[in-house]
Design a protein around this motif. Structure first.
Motif, PDB file in Angstrom:
ATOM      1  N   MET A 192      80.418  39.550 -51.936  1.00 49.56           N
ATOM      2  CA  MET A 192      81.100  38.557 -52.182  1.00 49.56           C
ATOM      3  C   MET A 192      80.582  37.176 -51.499  1.00 49.56           C
ATOM      4  SD  MET A 192      84.538  38.174 -53.233  1.00 49.56           S
ATOM      5  CE  MET A 192      86.001  38.208 -52.889  1.00 49.56           C
ATOM      6  N   GLY A 193      79.852  37.196 -50.616  1.00 53.73           N
ATOM      7  CA  GLY A 193      79.220  36.264 -49.864  1.00 53.73           C
ATOM      8  C   GLY A 193      78.283  35.460 -50.732  1.00 53.73           C
ATOM      9  N   GLN A 194      77.514  36.402 -51.573  1.00 51.38           N
ATOM     10  CA  GLN A 194      76.506  36.139 -52.517  1.00 51.38           C
ATOM     11  C   GLN A 194      77.145  35.122 -53.750  1.00 51.38           C
ATOM     12  OE1 GLN A 194      73.347  36.786 -52.503  1.00 51.38           O
ATOM     13  NE2 GLN A 194      72.526  36.235 -54.257  1.00 51.38           N
ATOM     14  N   LEU A 195      78.360  35.403 -54.323  1.00 47.77           N
ATOM     15  CA  LEU A 195      79.015  34.839 -55.165  1.00 47.77           C
ATOM     16  C   LEU A 195      79.571  33.696 -54.865  1.00 47.77           C
ATOM     17  CD1 LEU A 195      80.037  35.259 -58.045  1.00 47.77           C
ATOM     18  CD2 LEU A 195      82.110  36.353 -57.053  1.00 47.77           C
ATOM     19  N   GLN A 196      79.984  33.696 -53.483  1.00 52.44           N
ATOM     20  CA  GLN A 196      80.539  32.171 -53.060  1.00 52.44           C
ATOM     21  C   GLN A 196      79.416  31.406 -52.647  1.00 52.44           C
ATOM     22  OE1 GLN A 196      82.455  33.793 -49.417  1.00 52.44           O
ATOM     23  NE2 GLN A 196      84.472  33.608 -50.351  1.00 52.44           N
ATOM     24  N   MET A 197      78.182  31.801 -52.460  1.00 50.98           N
ATOM     25  CA  MET A 197      76.895  31.028 -52.170  1.00 50.98           C
ATOM     26  C   MET A 197      76.656  30.419 -53.404  1.00 50.98           C
ATOM     27  SD  MET A 197      74.919  29.808 -50.097  1.00 50.98           S
ATOM     28  CE  MET A 197      74.194  30.878 -48.739  1.00 50.98           C
ATOM     29  N   GLN A 198      76.666  31.239 -54.643  1.00 51.89           N
ATOM     30  CA  GLN A 198      76.132  30.785 -55.896  1.00 51.89           C
ATOM     31  C   GLN A 198      77.360  29.498 -56.332  1.00 51.89           C
ATOM     32  OE1 GLN A 198      75.852  34.074 -58.196  1.00 51.89           O
ATOM     33  NE2 GLN A 198      73.934  34.422 -57.749  1.00 51.89           N
ATOM     34  N   GLN A 199      78.412  29.759 -56.214  1.00 51.47           N
ATOM     35  CA  GLN A 199      79.395  28.926 -56.371  1.00 51.47           C
ATOM     36  C   GLN A 199      79.495  27.370 -55.863  1.00 51.47           C
ATOM     37  OE1 GLN A 199      81.602  29.523 -58.966  1.00 51.47           O
ATOM     38  NE2 GLN A 199      82.739  27.340 -58.951  1.00 51.47           N
ATOM     39  N   ALA A 200      79.137  27.668 -54.388  1.00 54.79           N
ATOM     40  CA  ALA A 200      78.610  26.401 -53.689  1.00 54.79           C
ATOM     41  C   ALA A 200      77.676  25.675 -54.272  1.00 54.79           C
ATOM     42  CB  ALA A 200      78.922  26.785 -52.187  1.00 54.79           C
ATOM     43  N   GLN A 201      76.643  26.245 -54.485  1.00 55.17           N
ATOM     44  CA  GLN A 201      75.358  25.843 -54.956  1.00 55.17           C
ATOM     45  C   GLN A 201      75.757  25.045 -56.325  1.00 55.17           C
ATOM     46  OE1 GLN A 201      72.111  28.621 -55.151  1.00 55.17           O
ATOM     47  NE2 GLN A 201      70.680  27.006 -54.770  1.00 55.17           N
TER      48      GLN A 201
END
Length: 115
Positions: free
Chosen positions: A1-10
């Motif tokens: 889930m952290g990876q997905l949030q990071m991509q969304q923030a990027q």
């Protein structure tokens, strides 16, 4: 889930950056238009001053032409008065009557030879 949030923030950051660049481009274009509008306003102001000067000059010309017309009218009347004063009376313009001698012949004008 952290990876997905990071991509969304990027993605959000990239979209915000694209929007910022687009707005900056629009701001530059608006600034250039404003500079051009100011330049046009200065040119229009200069043209307005020149047009006002032309209008003033035209009004002076109209006034001058009216004065010249009045003077010409007055001169015409004066010429007519002078011509009337200098014109010989109607009686002087007629040819003198011829003198008829004792034989009934016209010999010319009557001349007073009494001295």
């Amino acid at each position: 889930m952290g990876q997905l949030q990071m991509q969304q923030a990027q993605r959000n950051a990239e979209q915000a950056e694209q929007r910022a660049r687009a707005l900056q481009t629009q701001a530059r274009a608006a600034q250039q238009e404003a500079v051009q509008a100011q330049s046009n306003a200065r040119e229009l102001q200069t043209s307005s001053v020149q047009a006002r000067g032309d209008a003033d000059s035209a009004r002076r010309n109209v006034s001058t032409l009216q004065s010249v017309g009045e003077v010409n009218t007055q001169l015409g009347a004066l010429r007519e008065q002078i011509a009337n004063v200098l014109a010989p009376p109607a009686a002087e313009t007629e040819a003198p009557a011829a003198y008829t001698n004792a034989e009934g012949q016209a010999t010319g004008t009557l001349i007073n030879v009494t001295a």
